[in-house]
Design a protein around this motif. Structure first.
Motif, PDB file in Angstrom:
ATOM      1  N   VAL A  60     -25.808 -19.783 -36.351  1.00 10.09           N
ATOM      2  CA  VAL A  60     -25.798 -21.083 -35.675  1.00 10.09           C
ATOM      3  C   VAL A  60     -26.838 -21.034 -34.558  1.00 10.09           C
ATOM      4  O   VAL A  60     -27.244 -19.964 -34.090  1.00 10.09           O
ATOM      5  CB  VAL A  60     -24.396 -21.408 -35.096  1.00 10.09           C
ATOM      6  CG1 VAL A  60     -23.389 -21.604 -36.214  1.00 10.09           C
ATOM      7  CG2 VAL A  60     -23.926 -20.312 -34.153  1.00 10.09           C
ATOM      8  N   LEU A  61     -27.249 -22.216 -34.133  1.00 11.33           N
ATOM      9  CA  LEU A  61     -28.368 -22.315 -33.209  1.00 11.33           C
ATOM     10  C   LEU A  61     -28.107 -21.605 -31.893  1.00 11.33           C
ATOM     11  O   LEU A  61     -28.972 -20.898 -31.369  1.00 11.33           O
ATOM     12  CB  LEU A  61     -28.694 -23.790 -32.964  1.00 11.33           C
ATOM     13  CG  LEU A  61     -29.796 -24.075 -31.945  1.00 11.33           C
ATOM     14  CD1 LEU A  61     -31.110 -23.458 -32.402  1.00 11.33           C
ATOM     15  CD2 LEU A  61     -29.948 -25.567 -31.733  1.00 11.33           C
ATOM     16  N   VAL A  62     -26.911 -21.754 -31.334  1.00 13.83           N
ATOM     17  CA  VAL A  62     -26.645 -21.211 -29.997  1.00 13.83           C
ATOM     18  C   VAL A  62     -26.776 -19.688 -29.982  1.00 13.83           C
ATOM     19  O   VAL A  62     -27.168 -19.099 -28.971  1.00 13.83           O
ATOM     20  CB  VAL A  62     -25.240 -21.653 -29.521  1.00 13.83           C
ATOM     21  CG1 VAL A  62     -24.157 -21.062 -30.402  1.00 13.83           C
ATOM     22  CG2 VAL A  62     -25.020 -21.275 -28.071  1.00 13.83           C
ATOM     23  N   ASP A  63     -26.472 -19.019 -31.099  1.00  8.95           N
ATOM     24  CA  ASP A  63     -26.591 -17.565 -31.154  1.00  8.95           C
ATOM     25  C   ASP A  63     -28.031 -17.125 -31.347  1.00  8.95           C
ATOM     26  O   ASP A  63     -28.383 -15.986 -31.038  1.00  8.95           O
ATOM     27  CB  ASP A  63     -25.729 -17.009 -32.290  1.00  8.95           C
ATOM     28  CG  ASP A  63     -24.253 -17.292 -32.078  1.00  8.95           C
ATOM     29  OD1 ASP A  63     -23.815 -17.251 -30.924  1.00  8.95           O
ATOM     30  OD2 ASP A  63     -23.543 -17.571 -33.069  1.00  8.95           O
ATOM     31  N   LEU A  64     -28.858 -17.998 -31.874  1.00 10.68           N
ATOM     32  CA  LEU A  64     -30.256 -17.651 -32.134  1.00 10.68           C
ATOM     33  C   LEU A  64     -31.132 -17.813 -30.895  1.00 10.68           C
ATOM     34  O   LEU A  64     -32.270 -17.352 -30.885  1.00 10.68           O
ATOM     35  CB  LEU A  64     -30.792 -18.520 -33.272  1.00 10.68           C
ATOM     36  CG  LEU A  64     -31.964 -17.966 -34.085  1.00 10.68           C
ATOM     37  CD1 LEU A  64     -31.559 -16.664 -34.758  1.00 10.68           C
ATOM     38  CD2 LEU A  64     -32.417 -18.969 -35.126  1.00 10.68           C
ATOM     39  N   LEU A  65     -30.620 -18.444 -29.859  1.00  6.87           N
ATOM     40  CA  LEU A  65     -31.396 -18.645 -28.633  1.00  6.87           C
ATOM     41  C   LEU A  65     -31.308 -17.385 -27.776  1.00  6.87           C
ATOM     42  O   LEU A  65     -30.500 -17.270 -26.855  1.00  6.87           O
ATOM     43  CB  LEU A  65     -30.869 -19.862 -27.868  1.00  6.87           C
ATOM     44  CG  LEU A  65     -30.997 -21.206 -28.597  1.00  6.87           C
ATOM     45  CD1 LEU A  65     -30.315 -22.311 -27.811  1.00  6.87           C
ATOM     46  CD2 LEU A  65     -32.458 -21.552 -28.847  1.00  6.87           C
ATOM     47  N   ILE A  66     -32.147 -16.419 -28.099  1.00  2.00           N
ATOM     48  CA  ILE A  66     -32.157 -15.122 -27.423  1.00  2.00           C
ATOM     49  C   ILE A  66     -33.133 -15.185 -26.259  1.00  2.00           C
ATOM     50  O   ILE A  66     -34.333 -15.432 -26.466  1.00  2.00           O
ATOM     51  CB  ILE A  66     -32.555 -14.007 -28.395  1.00  2.00           C
ATOM     52  CG1 ILE A  66     -31.599 -14.001 -29.595  1.00  2.00           C
ATOM     53  CG2 ILE A  66     -32.566 -12.655 -27.699  1.00  2.00           C
ATOM     54  CD1 ILE A  66     -32.002 -13.021 -30.673  1.00  2.00           C
ATOM     55  N   PRO A  67     -32.698 -14.996 -25.038  1.00  7.44           N
ATOM     56  CA  PRO A  67     -33.623 -15.055 -23.893  1.00  7.44           C
ATOM     57  C   PRO A  67     -34.655 -13.944 -23.956  1.00  7.44           C
ATOM     58  O   PRO A  67     -34.389 -12.848 -24.466  1.00  7.44           O
ATOM     59  CB  PRO A  67     -32.696 -14.898 -22.682  1.00  7.44           C
ATOM     60  CG  PRO A  67     -31.319 -15.173 -23.186  1.00  7.44           C
ATOM     61  CD  PRO A  67     -31.304 -14.767 -24.623  1.00  7.44           C
ATOM     62  N   SER A  68     -35.827 -14.214 -23.437  1.00  8.04           N
ATOM     63  CA  SER A  68     -36.874 -13.203 -23.370  1.00  8.04           C
ATOM     64  C   SER A  68     -36.546 -12.207 -22.262  1.00  8.04           C
ATOM     65  O   SER A  68     -36.064 -12.590 -21.193  1.00  8.04           O
ATOM     66  CB  SER A  68     -38.230 -13.855 -23.100  1.00  8.04           C
ATOM     67  OG  SER A  68     -38.604 -14.684 -24.186  1.00  8.04           O
TER      68      SER A  68
END
Length: 634
Positions: free
Chosen positions: A344-352
């Motif tokens: 899902v999208l929220v898990d794919l938003l990995i901070p740099s």
């Protein structure tokens, strides 16, 4: 918990500072020093039980090995397994003093007995035999085996030589892999103590509860108290015995969540009275957590789907924060790539991570995950070498491409989330969007939305860069809503706007033609007249009113299509007046279209001449010729 009492005398030992003394009334003739603790004992009870002490005492008879007092000898046993607390138990055993053998002290006593050579040759029922017998009873109990294995850490080299560690692990692995309905022992410290609600009372007598079925994760919490080296050996043991990969993965994730704060640490207060290994989670260093994470990832089963994509992405995010090894990160990225369609999208938003990065989210990490996904997808689908899949082939294998479609929607949503980042460079945005093939998207509304957001956040892009960016979408695959928005979007290049209008008009033409074709097939008249559609009751004269109603509906629909078409032409006129002439527009696209008047009457007359059949074949409605005909702009 298993317990054995040894000896018959009451305790005759008492402590005086750093020394232990015997109150037997006889002066001590031997002093044994274990680290900073001294034991003032007598030779005979020790000689009758330990061959090693017998040899040491015999060797100390000369003056060089005597202590301060010539009547006493001093021996140093600083490397005794278990240190001073264990030797105190050994001394009590030699003196016949009462002592309790438990799961927490039996391992150190067994190692000390071996170190001191307390075999049967030196006395019947010696300590080696007693501890071995008790260990066999410990191995038959789940909780006692875990407690014994925990204490192996203190005497690890000696416990390894005596195979105590391997026997504990084999016992735990056997029971963890056994059929659960056969379990009759408590599986955790908090469950061992029966609560009033878990027992039955009959005539004032409390009875044990009935055996309850246990879930597959019943052993996760108990083994999580083991330190990493022993826990790792246990996981390898249950894996070699054929345990399901899902259960192994579940235990590993439970262990990671417990000892990695970033994975969601669980409170030890929920674990009853049991005390786990002395690991201060709050004070654990980043290096310790990094080593733990790398070991956990290495132990994860290779099978696809044994761990949810959500947990894999959480492990990946943790590995980036802890700066885990490259092999660890690559392992997790490949695992996520094999089942990216479940993310899902929220898990794919990995901070740099780090100070040198520019973008808010780690785009490169997602790019690598997508590359792994496409590699797996190509191997699974066995696509042609040229990678070309036409529409018929796509529709024919829609079931095998369903993960690809899900990932395409996910990537479009991800691009829309990262597009507002002003530091996101155009090549990186294009590279991420172009990983998926064009046939993976059933509609290009998602990629259009991401492009529009990117254009809005990057107004300094040149016309050439805007056109290059818009090549990522197919204007022909936009929905009506998206096409309407794109036709009025001033951020898009002129070429793209005209393409949207062209395909929308072409789609309108096709829709009207198909509608007329269906009406032709349903008509009573072989000439394909639109006024009299065929129905099952057309033979009956009473059906005329229904035919007139259907014809009126047809005319209304045609007029609506005519208005939409005229609106598109007016939009093109407005665009060309502000951004160029009609001649440059035709020259740009190489179109050779004949200009038509934009007046409604002229258009209506022209369309009427093209669509309406000859007057001779026009039927009468209510005795009057049909004067109102639909029109279509070509």
């Amino acid at each position: 918990m298993a317990c054995m009492k040894l000896g018959s005398k009451s305790d005759v030992f008492y402590r005086d500072g750093q020394s232990w003394l015997c109150s037997s009334g006889l002066p001590s003739d031997i002093v044994i020093q274990v680290e900073e603790t001294s034991f003032h004992l007598h030779k005979f009870p020790l000689l009758s039980r330990s061959r090693a002490l017998e040899n040491l005492i015999g060797d100390s008879s000369d003056d060089e090995r005597k202590g301060v007092d010539n009547n006493r000898c001093v021996l140093q046993l600083h490397d005794l397994p278990g240190r001073a607390k264990t030797f105190l138990l050994v001394a009590k055993f030699c003196y016949g003093v009462k002592m309790d053998l438990t799961a927490k002290n039996v391992v150190s006593l067994r190692c000390a007995a071996e170190y001191l050579e307390m075999y049967e040759e030196n006395g019947e029922g010696n300590l080696v035999t007693q501890t071995e017998t008790f260990l066999n009873a410990v191995f038959a109990n789940w909780i006692d085996t875990i407690k014994a294995l925990e204490t192996c850490e203190e005497v690890l080299p000696h416990a390894e030589e005596l195979r105590v560690v391997s026997r504990c692990i084999d016992s735990l692995a056997l029971r963890a892999c056994s059929d659960q309905p056969l379990f009759i022992w408590p599986v955790s410290g908090r469950n061992a103590a029966q609560s009033p609600a878990s027992t039955l009372v009959w005539n004032g007598i409390r009875t044990a509860p009935k055996a309850q079925h246990m879930s597959e994760d019943w052993w996760y919490e108990d083994v999580s108290f083991l330190r990493l080296p022993l826990y790792k050996r246990l996981i390898l043991a249950v894996g070699s015995r054929g345990m399901k990969p899902e259960r192994i993965a579940g235990s590993l994730i439970f262990y990671a969540k417990k000892y990695l704060p970033l994975m969601g640490r669980q409170s030890n207060s929920q674990n009853g009275n049991r005390a786990g290994p002395q690991i201060n989670l709050s004070a654990s260093t980043e290096a310790d957590q990094r080593i733990l994470l790398e070991e956990i990832v290495e132990l994860l089963p290779d099978q696809k789907g044994v761990i949810s994509t959500k947990l894999l992405l959480k492990l990946l995010r943790t590995s980036l924060i802890l700066h885990a090894s490259q092999s660890c990160r690559e392992n997790l990225e490949k695992r996520v790539g094999t089942q990216l369609d479940q993310a899902v999208l929220v898990d794919l938003l990995i901070p740099s991570m780090g100070y040198s990065v520019e973008t808010l989210y780690d785009i490169d990490c997602v790019q690598r995950i997508l590359d792994h996904f496409m590699t797996v997808e190509k191997d699974a689908a066995d696509t042609p070498s040229n990678g070309v899949v036409d529409e018929e082939q796509f529709l024919g294998i829609s079931q095998s491409l369903s993960p690809l479609t899900l990932v395409a929607n996910l990537v479009d949503s991800y691009l829309a989330e990262v597009a507002p980042d002003v530091n996101l460079k155009l090549p990186k945005f294009q590279s991420l969007a172009a990983v998926l093939p064009p046939y993976s998207r059933q509609l290009d509304d998602g990629i259009y939305r991401a492009i529009d957001i990117y254009l809005k956040a990057h107004p300094w892009l040149t016309d050439s860069e805007r056109e290059q960016l818009c090549r990522l979408m197919n204007c022909e695959k936009l929905s009506l809503e998206a096409s309407t928005h794109a036709a009025q979007n001033e951020r898009l290049p002129l070429r793209v706007i005209v393409q949207v209008l062209f395909f929308e008009q072409l789609r309108l033409r096709t829709s009207v033609s198909n509608w007329f074709f269906v009406s032709d097939n349903d008509s009573q008249v072989p000439s394909g007249n639109l006024a009299l559609p065929r129905t099952e009751n057309t033979v009956q004269p009473a059906s005329g009113e229904n035919q007139i109603v259907r014809f009126d509906d047809m005319k209304e629909r045609v007029f609506e299509l005519e208005k939409e078409c005229m609106g598109m032409k007016e939009e093109i006129d407005r665009i060309m007046k502000t951004k160029g002439s009609w001649n440059s527009f035709f020259k740009l696209f190489g179109l050779k279209l004949k200009m038509k008047s934009s007046e409604p009457k002229a258009a209506k007359k022209k369309c009427s001449a093209e669509v309406v059949p000859p007057a001779a074949t026009t039927p009468l409605l209510n005795g009057k010729p049909d004067e109102a005909k639909g029109e279509l702009v070509h």
